[in-house]
Design an enzyme around this catalytic site. Structure first.
Site, PDB file in Angstrom:
ATOM      1  N   ARG A 127      30.799  37.275  39.701  1.00 32.65           N
ATOM      2  CA  ARG A 127      31.981  36.453  39.405  1.00 32.65           C
ATOM      3  C   ARG A 127      33.256  37.241  39.639  1.00 32.65           C
ATOM      4  O   ARG A 127      34.279  36.676  40.006  1.00 32.65           O
ATOM      5  CB  ARG A 127      31.950  36.000  37.934  1.00 32.65           C
ATOM      6  CG  ARG A 127      30.996  34.885  37.610  1.00 32.65           C
ATOM      7  CD  ARG A 127      31.222  34.414  36.182  1.00 32.65           C
ATOM      8  NE  ARG A 127      32.650  34.225  35.923  1.00 32.65           N
ATOM      9  CZ  ARG A 127      33.204  34.341  34.706  1.00 32.65           C
ATOM     10  NH1 ARG A 127      32.469  34.642  33.664  1.00 32.65           N
ATOM     11  NH2 ARG A 127      34.501  34.143  34.549  1.00 32.65           N
TER      12      ARG A 127
ATOM     13  N   ARG B 180      37.229  31.835  21.300  1.00 35.93           N
ATOM     14  CA  ARG B 180      38.181  31.621  22.411  1.00 35.93           C
ATOM     15  C   ARG B 180      38.815  30.228  22.356  1.00 35.93           C
ATOM     16  O   ARG B 180      38.658  29.405  23.251  1.00 35.93           O
ATOM     17  CB  ARG B 180      37.504  31.865  23.759  1.00 35.93           C
ATOM     18  CG  ARG B 180      36.938  33.262  23.902  1.00 35.93           C
ATOM     19  CD  ARG B 180      36.399  33.550  25.286  1.00 35.93           C
ATOM     20  NE  ARG B 180      37.480  33.970  26.184  1.00 35.93           N
ATOM     21  CZ  ARG B 180      37.254  34.350  27.458  1.00 35.93           C
ATOM     22  NH1 ARG B 180      36.040  34.301  27.950  1.00 35.93           N
ATOM     23  NH2 ARG B 180      38.265  34.735  28.233  1.00 35.93           N
TER      24      ARG B 180
ATOM     25  N   ARG C  70      36.615  30.355  32.774  1.00 39.33           N
ATOM     26  CA  ARG C  70      37.713  30.223  31.802  1.00 39.33           C
ATOM     27  C   ARG C  70      38.984  29.721  32.481  1.00 39.33           C
ATOM     28  O   ARG C  70      39.702  28.905  31.935  1.00 39.33           O
ATOM     29  CB  ARG C  70      37.966  31.607  31.191  1.00 39.33           C
ATOM     30  CG  ARG C  70      39.049  31.657  30.141  1.00 39.33           C
ATOM     31  CD  ARG C  70      38.492  31.361  28.796  1.00 39.33           C
ATOM     32  NE  ARG C  70      39.542  31.330  27.785  1.00 39.33           N
ATOM     33  CZ  ARG C  70      39.427  30.592  26.680  1.00 39.33           C
ATOM     34  NH1 ARG C  70      38.369  29.838  26.478  1.00 39.33           N
ATOM     35  NH2 ARG C  70      40.391  30.592  25.787  1.00 39.33           N
TER      36      ARG C  70
ATOM     37  N   LYS D 290      41.307  39.686  40.192  1.00 37.18           N
ATOM     38  CA  LYS D 290      40.688  38.388  39.855  1.00 37.18           C
ATOM     39  C   LYS D 290      41.613  37.576  38.943  1.00 37.18           C
ATOM     40  O   LYS D 290      41.876  36.405  39.206  1.00 37.18           O
ATOM     41  CB  LYS D 290      39.356  38.610  39.132  1.00 37.18           C
ATOM     42  CG  LYS D 290      38.796  37.359  38.454  1.00 37.18           C
ATOM     43  CD  LYS D 290      37.487  37.602  37.745  1.00 37.18           C
ATOM     44  CE  LYS D 290      37.627  38.022  36.330  1.00 37.18           C
ATOM     45  NZ  LYS D 290      37.909  36.940  35.360  1.00 37.18           N
ATOM     46  N   ASN D 291      42.122  38.203  37.878  1.00 34.87           N
ATOM     47  CA  ASN D 291      42.862  37.431  36.875  1.00 34.87           C
ATOM     48  C   ASN D 291      44.258  37.041  37.326  1.00 34.87           C
ATOM     49  O   ASN D 291      44.894  36.195  36.706  1.00 34.87           O
ATOM     50  CB  ASN D 291      42.871  38.176  35.544  1.00 34.87           C
ATOM     51  CG  ASN D 291      41.467  38.198  34.938  1.00 34.87           C
ATOM     52  OD1 ASN D 291      40.601  37.426  35.352  1.00 34.87           O
ATOM     53  ND2 ASN D 291      41.242  39.087  34.006  1.00 34.87           N
TER      54      ASN D 291
ATOM     55  N   ASP E 133      39.071  44.495  28.614  1.00 33.61           N
ATOM     56  CA  ASP E 133      38.143  44.316  29.742  1.00 33.61           C
ATOM     57  C   ASP E 133      37.580  45.639  30.249  1.00 33.61           C
ATOM     58  O   ASP E 133      36.731  45.639  31.136  1.00 33.61           O
ATOM     59  CB  ASP E 133      38.825  43.584  30.897  1.00 33.61           C
ATOM     60  CG  ASP E 133      39.106  42.141  30.540  1.00 33.61           C
ATOM     61  OD1 ASP E 133      39.884  41.490  31.266  1.00 33.61           O
ATOM     62  OD2 ASP E 133      38.579  41.665  29.523  1.00 33.61           O
TER      63      ASP E 133
ATOM     64  N   ILE F  73      40.626  42.399  20.187  1.00 34.21           N
ATOM     65  CA  ILE F  73      41.019  41.169  20.886  1.00 34.21           C
ATOM     66  C   ILE F  73      39.984  40.063  20.675  1.00 34.21           C
ATOM     67  O   ILE F  73      40.327  38.935  20.321  1.00 34.21           O
ATOM     68  CB  ILE F  73      41.195  41.422  22.408  1.00 34.21           C
ATOM     69  CG1 ILE F  73      42.145  42.585  22.667  1.00 34.21           C
ATOM     70  CG2 ILE F  73      41.630  40.142  23.106  1.00 34.21           C
ATOM     71  CD1 ILE F  73      43.590  42.337  22.324  1.00 34.21           C
TER      72      ILE F  73
ATOM     73  N   CYS G  70      33.236  33.872  29.898  1.00 38.42           N
ATOM     74  CA  CYS G  70      32.389  34.840  29.181  1.00 38.42           C
ATOM     75  C   CYS G  70      32.336  34.505  27.685  1.00 38.42           C
ATOM     76  O   CYS G  70      33.338  34.131  27.086  1.00 38.42           O
ATOM     77  CB  CYS G  70      32.953  36.248  29.355  1.00 38.42           C
ATOM     78  SG  CYS G  70      32.878  36.820  31.055  1.00 38.42           S
TER      79      CYS G  70
HETATM   80  C1  EPZ Z   1      42.192  36.564  29.721  1.00 34.74           C
HETATM   81  O1  EPZ Z   1      41.399  35.738  28.890  1.00 34.74           O
HETATM   82  C2  EPZ Z   1      41.258  37.162  30.752  1.00 34.74           C
HETATM   83  N1  EPZ Z   1      40.669  36.098  31.549  1.00 34.74           N
HETATM   84  C3  EPZ Z   1      40.158  37.969  30.062  1.00 34.74           C
HETATM   85  O2  EPZ Z   1      39.423  38.633  31.084  1.00 34.74           O
HETATM   86  C4  EPZ Z   1      40.813  39.047  29.192  1.00 34.74           C
HETATM   87  O3  EPZ Z   1      39.795  39.698  28.451  1.00 34.74           O
HETATM   88  C5  EPZ Z   1      41.818  38.421  28.226  1.00 34.74           C
HETATM   89  O4  EPZ Z   1      42.779  37.634  28.961  1.00 34.74           O
HETATM   90  C6  EPZ Z   1      42.588  39.477  27.442  1.00 34.74           C
HETATM   91  O5  EPZ Z   1      43.257  40.317  28.334  1.00 34.74           O
HETATM   92  C7  EPZ Z   1      41.396  35.606  32.581  1.00 34.74           C
HETATM   93  O6  EPZ Z   1      42.511  36.037  32.826  1.00 34.74           O
HETATM   94  C8  EPZ Z   1      40.733  34.538  33.397  1.00 34.74           C
HETATM   95  P1  EPZ Z   1      43.715  35.561  25.649  1.00 34.74           P
HETATM   96  P2  EPZ Z   1      42.121  34.701  27.862  1.00 34.74           P
HETATM   97  O7  EPZ Z   1      44.213  34.178  25.628  1.00 34.74           O
HETATM   98  O8  EPZ Z   1      43.353  34.190  28.488  1.00 34.74           O
HETATM   99  C9  EPZ Z   1      42.752  34.323  21.131  1.00 34.74           C
HETATM  100  C10 EPZ Z   1      37.561  39.188  32.383  1.00 34.74           C
HETATM  101  O9  EPZ Z   1      36.566  39.888  32.160  1.00 34.74           O
HETATM  102  N2  EPZ Z   1      43.365  33.030  21.469  1.00 34.74           N
HETATM  103  O10 EPZ Z   1      44.660  36.674  25.922  1.00 34.74           O
HETATM  104  O11 EPZ Z   1      41.100  33.759  27.381  1.00 34.74           O
HETATM  105  C11 EPZ Z   1      41.462  34.557  21.901  1.00 34.74           C
HETATM  106  O12 EPZ Z   1      40.367  33.946  21.242  1.00 34.74           O
HETATM  107  C12 EPZ Z   1      38.054  38.240  31.312  1.00 34.74           C
HETATM  108  O13 EPZ Z   1      38.229  39.211  33.449  1.00 34.74           O
HETATM  109  C13 EPZ Z   1      43.500  32.079  20.466  1.00 34.74           C
HETATM  110  O14 EPZ Z   1      43.126  32.298  19.311  1.00 34.74           O
HETATM  111  O15 EPZ Z   1      42.511  35.711  26.689  1.00 34.74           O
HETATM  112  C14 EPZ Z   1      41.367  36.062  21.909  1.00 34.74           C
HETATM  113  O16 EPZ Z   1      40.812  36.482  20.677  1.00 34.74           O
HETATM  114  C15 EPZ Z   1      37.212  38.304  30.051  1.00 34.74           C
HETATM  115  N3  EPZ Z   1      44.064  30.878  20.768  1.00 34.74           N
HETATM  116  C16 EPZ Z   1      42.824  36.505  21.999  1.00 34.74           C
HETATM  117  O17 EPZ Z   1      43.609  35.372  21.568  1.00 34.74           O
HETATM  118  C17 EPZ Z   1      44.512  30.596  22.042  1.00 34.74           C
HETATM  119  O18 EPZ Z   1      45.028  29.487  22.262  1.00 34.74           O
HETATM  120  C18 EPZ Z   1      43.286  36.880  23.409  1.00 34.74           C
HETATM  121  O19 EPZ Z   1      42.919  35.824  24.264  1.00 34.74           O
HETATM  122  C19 EPZ Z   1      44.361  31.576  23.045  1.00 34.74           C
HETATM  123  C20 EPZ Z   1      43.797  32.790  22.744  1.00 34.74           C
END
Ligand code: EPZ
Length: 428
Positions: free
Chosen positions: A397, A122, A93, A22-23, A305, A327, A117
């Site tokens: 989803r 985020r 997202r 998916k991702n 995840d 995370i 989610c």
């Molecule tokens: C991706 O989310 C995935 N979603 C998530 O999978 C996954 O949990 C996550 O990466 C971590 O592996 C998709 O790929 C669509 P991050 P993303 O940016 O990109 C903080 C699922 O179930 N952060 O790596 O949103 C953020 O708040 C979903 O498939 C900032 O602070 O994750 C988090 O605490 C759920 N500022 C951490 O970093 C930013 O600008 C990691 O977020 C960006 C992120």
């Protein structure tokens, strides 16, 4: 309202085929906008998030054809807009990947803030920091990201934390920028490597994907190509945990074992047997799981995840297990549902302590989000008695044919339509 009904306590045995990731799919699909010709994407999971991304592509004027259930043919040449409105952007997202893709295509993007989610705040500050490093002006007006540049110029991007979305978005914006972009502290997840491989096949020049330094030399144009999405590491991990939780014996096929190393290691710690083959893994439960401690980390650490799914194993393990979620701020909401099934769990901030019990009892529960929903499936399969899961739209989803796949492994599972608390019909 549709629910999933599970008669628990049956061992899962047999084979399951894993779908495309998916991702990876939700990043590759918008990336196809950058091509000057048709792209054919294979092994695309037939899930709701992909259907929404396709709908957004079509709203931009892009032609998308379903060649079959898991193959898309994308022709970006008719694209005529760089606007993604609220009613679509806030459904998931990954809609924010259209910012990077549309910047790469037009140097302009108006995209409403993303949904997805509820795992905590985020923010997207790192995405914005990355775009600004490429000489993009970014404003947020009425919850819409307004981004524009006369010409995107490559530059240095340093991420304050490992961000999958931020890394993907900067890659999408930088592939056609003028000059060199260097991303430091880049995320290393398999889906980032998959996106880079797809773009390089189109003629991009991306080096170092999968490491924490990614170098992108901008190119003038990208051609069409045919590409197959990698297998879904989290879908695979979900079925692996389900096998262990039901003391089953399951061959999980169409996987990349290397992407599953941290999941396999933790399953072995929990007492399961894991055998790796070229493109499959076999997981065998060996009685009641053993306790273990889990700390979620960016790849190649234990994936966040997979945290809710493992929580089910720890709920029925011998001894006390501790989960540290490093995370997201708010990824333990699902524990309330496991407690309804008899689990003994204490949540303190980013840590949850699991006092294992011998078995969960079936109960009416709900899916709080995508991965929490998959954990509820595993809990229902492992529990004694009947479990009814509501709000299953979250599960659909990200999991293709989930009821069919679990039924083929011997699970007593079905979807049912419910209206006003009266059962209408079984839908299989
Ligand atoms: C991706 O989310 C995935 N979603 C998530 O999978 C996954 O949990 C996550 O990466 C971590 O592996 C998709 O790929 C669509 P991050 P993303 O940016 O990109 C903080 C699922 O179930 N952060 O790596 O949103 C953020 O708040 C979903 O498939 C900032 O602070 O994750 C988090 O605490 C759920 N500022 C951490 O970093 C930013 O600008 C990691 O977020 C960006 C992120």
């Amino acid at each position: 309202m549709e629910k999933i009904i599970i008669g628990g306590g049956k061992r899962l045995c047999g084979e399951v085929n894993i779908s495309g990731a998916k991702n990876a799919a939700v990043a590759v699909i918008p990336a196809a906008i950058l091509a000057d010709d048709v792209c054919r994407i294979e092994n695309v999971p037939n899930i709701m998030d992909v259907q929404i991304m396709v709908k957004i592509m079509k709203s931009l004027g892009v032609t998308v054809k379903n060649i079959n259930k898991n193959t898309l043919e994308i022709d970006p040449r008719p694209i005529n807009s760089y606007h993604v409105p609220a009613e679509m952007a806030n459904l998931l997202r990954a809609s924010y990947y259209f910012i990077g893709a549309l910047l790469g295509k037009f140097g302009k993007a108006h995209v409403f803030m993303p949904g997805g989610c509820n795992l905590g705040v985020r923010p997207i500050d790192q995405h914005i920091k990355g775009f600004e490093a490429l000489s993009v002006n970014v404003n947020i007006d009425n919850a819409t990201i307004i981004a524009s540049a006369d010409r995107l110029l490559g530059g240095p991007v340093y991420f304050d934390m490992s961000t999958v979305g931020g890394t993907i978005n900067v890659i999408l914006a930088a592939v056609k920028a003028r000059g060199l972009t260097v991303i430091e502290n880049a995320a290393k997840e398999p889906h980032i490597v998959d996106l880079a491989n797809f773009l390089n096949l189109m003629g991009a020049d991306i080096r170092g994907a999968g490491t924490d330094i990614i170098k992108i030399h901008g190119v003038d144009s990208l051609k069409g190509c045919t590409y197959s999405i990698i297998p879904d590491q989290i879908e695979a991990g979900t079925y692996m945990v389900a096998a262990a939780a039901t003391n089953g014996d399951v061959l999980v096929k169409n996987v990349t074992p290397k992407h599953l190393e941290s999941i396999s290691a933790k399953l072995i710690e929990c007492g399961a047997t894991v055998e790796n083959y070229d493109d499959s893994v076999r997981v065998t439960g060996n009685g009641r799981p053993l306790k273990c401690n889990i700390k979620t980390m960016p790849h190649p650490g234990f994936p966040t995840d997979m945290q809710p799914q493992f929580a089910v194993l720890l709920s029925i393990a011998e001894g006390t297990g501790i989960v540290t979620e490093s995370i997201f701020e708010n990824r333990f909401r699902y524990t309330d549902q496991l407690i309804r099934m008899g689990a003994q769990i204490k949540v303190e901030g980013k840590t949850a302590v699991f006092e294992g019990i011998s078995e969960l009892k079936g109960a009416p529960i709900k899916a709080d989000d995508l991965r929490a929903g998959s954990a509820m499936l595993i809990a229902g399969l492992a529990a004694r008695g009947e479990t009814e899961i509501s709000e299953i739209n979250h599960i659909d989803r990200g999991y293709e044919d989930v009821v069919t796949k679990f039924k083929a492994l011997g699970a007593n599972i079905k979807r049912s339509e419910f209206k006003d608390f009266k059962q209408v019909k079984n839908v299989g």
